[in-house]
Write a protein that holds these residues in place. Structure first.
Motif, mmCIF file in Angstrom:
data_model
loop_
_atom_site.group_PDB
_atom_site.id
_atom_site.type_symbol
_atom_site.label_atom_id
_atom_site.label_comp_id
_atom_site.label_asym_id
_atom_site.label_seq_id
_atom_site.Cartn_x
_atom_site.Cartn_y
_atom_site.Cartn_z
ATOM 1 N N LYS A 175 0.851 -1.184 0.000
ATOM 2 C CA LYS A 175 0.000 0.000 0.000
ATOM 3 C C LYS A 175 0.890 1.239 0.000
ATOM 4 C CE LYS A 175 -4.399 1.478 1.917
ATOM 5 N NZ LYS A 175 -4.059 2.886 1.852
ATOM 6 N N PHE A 176 0.780 2.019 -1.083
ATOM 7 C CA PHE A 176 1.668 3.159 -1.250
ATOM 8 C C PHE A 176 0.987 4.472 -0.897
ATOM 9 C CE2 PHE A 176 3.012 0.029 -4.489
ATOM 10 C CZ PHE A 176 4.329 -0.141 -4.099
ATOM 11 N N LYS A 177 1.806 5.436 -0.501
ATOM 12 C CA LYS A 177 1.302 6.804 -0.367
ATOM 13 C C LYS A 177 2.333 7.764 -0.957
ATOM 14 C CE LYS A 177 -0.723 10.155 2.773
ATOM 15 N NZ LYS A 177 -1.359 10.418 4.057
ATOM 16 N N ALA B 130 0.627 5.178 6.738
ATOM 17 C CA ALA B 130 0.945 4.494 5.478
ATOM 18 C C ALA B 130 2.169 3.599 5.628
ATOM 19 C CB ALA B 130 1.174 5.520 4.370
ATOM 20 N N GLU B 131 2.209 2.552 4.793
ATOM 21 C CA GLU B 131 3.304 1.580 4.892
ATOM 22 C C GLU B 131 4.488 1.899 3.994
ATOM 23 O OE1 GLU B 131 0.424 -1.892 4.318
ATOM 24 O OE2 GLU B 131 2.251 -2.817 5.115
ATOM 25 N N TYR B 132 4.179 2.258 2.754
ATOM 26 C CA TYR B 132 5.242 2.530 1.781
ATOM 27 C C TYR B 132 5.059 3.938 1.226
ATOM 28 C CZ TYR B 132 6.310 -2.405 2.038
ATOM 29 O OH TYR B 132 6.665 -3.654 2.489
ATOM 30 N N ILE B 133 5.962 4.817 1.650
ATOM 31 C CA ILE B 133 5.773 6.236 1.350
ATOM 32 C C ILE B 133 6.862 6.770 0.419
ATOM 33 C CG2 ILE B 133 5.656 8.543 2.407
ATOM 34 C CD1 ILE B 133 4.724 7.112 5.005
ATOM 35 N N PHE B 134 6.432 7.581 -0.535
ATOM 36 C CA PHE B 134 7.380 8.348 -1.346
ATOM 37 C C PHE B 134 7.124 9.817 -1.088
ATOM 38 C CE2 PHE B 134 6.450 4.520 -3.831
ATOM 39 C CZ PHE B 134 7.736 4.038 -4.031
ATOM 40 N N CYS B 135 8.188 10.551 -0.704
ATOM 41 C CA CYS B 135 8.057 12.001 -0.509
ATOM 42 C C CYS B 135 8.859 12.715 -1.580
ATOM 43 C CB CYS B 135 8.682 12.429 0.813
ATOM 44 S SG CYS B 135 7.754 11.944 2.223
ATOM 45 N N PHE B 136 8.298 13.787 -2.086
ATOM 46 C CA PHE B 136 9.003 14.590 -3.082
ATOM 47 C C PHE B 136 9.179 15.983 -2.497
ATOM 48 C CE2 PHE B 136 6.798 11.177 -5.056
ATOM 49 C CZ PHE B 136 7.667 10.728 -6.046
ATOM 50 N N THR B 137 10.431 16.425 -2.392
ATOM 51 C CA THR B 137 10.651 17.735 -1.789
ATOM 52 C C THR B 137 11.276 18.712 -2.781
ATOM 53 O OG1 THR B 137 12.916 17.359 -1.004
ATOM 54 C CG2 THR B 137 11.122 16.627 0.441
ATOM 55 N N ILE B 138 11.014 19.969 -2.523
ATOM 56 C CA ILE B 138 11.671 21.048 -3.248
ATOM 57 C C ILE B 138 13.170 20.977 -2.923
ATOM 58 C CG2 ILE B 138 11.286 22.713 -1.359
ATOM 59 C CD1 ILE B 138 10.564 24.786 -3.547
ATOM 60 N N HIS C 35 8.030 2.251 5.616
ATOM 61 C CA HIS C 35 9.202 2.761 4.904
ATOM 62 C C HIS C 35 8.924 4.117 4.257
ATOM 63 C CE1 HIS C 35 10.659 -1.360 5.221
ATOM 64 N NE2 HIS C 35 9.403 -1.677 4.950
ATOM 65 N N VAL C 36 9.912 4.985 4.310
ATOM 66 C CA VAL C 36 9.779 6.309 3.691
ATOM 67 C C VAL C 36 10.968 6.535 2.775
ATOM 68 C CG1 VAL C 36 9.591 8.791 4.103
ATOM 69 C CG2 VAL C 36 8.666 7.183 5.794
ATOM 70 N N HIS C 37 10.711 6.857 1.518
ATOM 71 C CA HIS C 37 11.789 7.247 0.614
ATOM 72 C C HIS C 37 11.584 8.709 0.228
ATOM 73 C CE1 HIS C 37 14.922 6.940 -2.375
ATOM 74 N NE2 HIS C 37 14.117 7.521 -3.248
ATOM 75 N N ILE C 38 12.631 9.495 0.384
ATOM 76 C CA ILE C 38 12.493 10.921 0.081
ATOM 77 C C ILE C 38 13.279 11.254 -1.172
ATOM 78 C CG2 ILE C 38 12.714 13.254 0.989
ATOM 79 C CD1 ILE C 38 12.987 11.867 3.787
ATOM 80 N N VAL C 39 12.591 11.778 -2.159
ATOM 81 C CA VAL C 39 13.258 12.207 -3.385
ATOM 82 C C VAL C 39 13.528 13.704 -3.265
ATOM 83 C CG1 VAL C 39 13.076 12.387 -5.895
ATOM 84 C CG2 VAL C 39 12.000 10.450 -4.714
ATOM 85 N N ASP C 40 14.792 14.061 -3.206
ATOM 86 C CA ASP C 40 15.174 15.479 -3.234
ATOM 87 C C ASP C 40 15.148 15.891 -4.702
ATOM 88 O OD1 ASP C 40 16.336 17.949 -3.185
ATOM 89 O OD2 ASP C 40 18.209 17.312 -2.203
#
Ligand code: X90
Length: 278
Positions: free
Chosen positions: A2-4, A75-83, A109-114
């Protein structure tokens, strides 16, 4: 799985037309008289009008760790997109939130895309994440693919004023002086390290748009995605779209608007152009 998906409001992407959970974490625009929270209640036009006659101090503030944690929800599987982390603390705060979250919930899990960018380039990265999810990739694969894909996207800008960027230390006073004269636009790109890199000083909209288009091609654009976000300047966005389609009729172009944060920095008349180097 389950993604967010989550982005800060520097993405200009408020909602997502998809079945995946999506939320934005707002930045704040602060003046001595008013504070504007960059969420769905913000009237961007009203803010831009207020700022154009406001003479006092103004600035922005990024969300804190608690704001990111709230957005993570459960949430279980997170993708964050940051400025871009080079101009804002968003990435840093998201990173601290990730540490808290993952140690409190070892199975999440959290993955952050800079993004090393802002606005429409972030939109393109978010769209790609959706595509990877729809293809059935697993979480780790998507994280790796997104980092690789980021190398294939770019951001150009055309700005009539760099005053708010300079006042808040995001470009030098020398760079800001490049614009500032009526009718002069500064065209540039997001550098590899996520800062503003001015390239041309153009007299008039048409010349600025021609310069944007020329640089996009030099950077590798052929017929991929283009996302143009404008601050109260739809005519320029449409003109650029026509210019691109004339030479690259297969290009996939969508015009959108800058929300609060990007409107504050790109200022009235500003354009931000995210594109694929494909
Ligand atoms: O943390 C904060 O307060 C936010 C600071 C953000 C500063 C930069 C925003 C730039 C927005 C300007 C045009 C293109 C930018 C290129 C980025 C590398 C729009």
């Amino acid at each position: 799985m389950k993604f967010k998906l989550i982005s800060d409001s520097g993405s200009n992407q408020r909602i997502l037309d998809a079945s995946i959970d999506y939320t934005t974490v707002p930045l704040t625009i602060v003046t001595d008289e008013k504070t504007f929270v960059d969420d769905s209640t913000l009237d961007v036009k009203e803010m831009v009008t207020f700022l154009s006659s406001y003479k006092g101090k103004s600035g922005t503030a990024c969300p804190g760790v608690a704001d990111w944690l709230e957005a993570f929800g459960d949430a279980e599987y997170i993708f964050c997109f940051t400025i871009t982390s080079n101009l804002s603390g968003c990435y840093n705060a998201a990173g601290l939130a990730k540490e808290d979250y993952e140690s409190a919930h070892p199975d999440r899990h959290v993955h952050i895309v800079d993004s090393l960018s802002a606005g429409p380039e972030m939109k393109i990265l978010i769209e790609k994440a959706l595509e990877y999810i729809a293809q059935g990739n697993d979480y780790k694969e998507i994280c790796e693919k997104l980092e690789a894909y980021k190398q294939q996207t770019g951001l150009m800008f055309s700005l009539e004023s760099l005053q708010n960027l300079a006042n808040n230390g995001r470009v030098s006073a020398v760079t800001a002086k490049l614009a500032g004269v009526l009718g002069i636009r500064v065209v540039g790109k997001a550098s590899d390290v996520g800062t503003l890199e001015p390239m041309d000083k153009c007299r008039g909209e048409k010349k600025a748009l021609l310069a944007v288009w020329k640089h996009m091609k030099e950077m590798g654009f052929v017929k991929g995605k283009v996302r143009i976000d404008h601050c109260c300047n739809l005519p320029a966005a449409e003109q650029l779209k026509d210019m691109i389609l004339e030479e690259s009729p297969e290009a996939d172009i969508i015009i959108g608007k800058t929300y609060g944060l990007c409107s504050f920095y790109a200022e009235k008349g500003g354009l931000m152009i995210g594109f694929e180097k494909l």
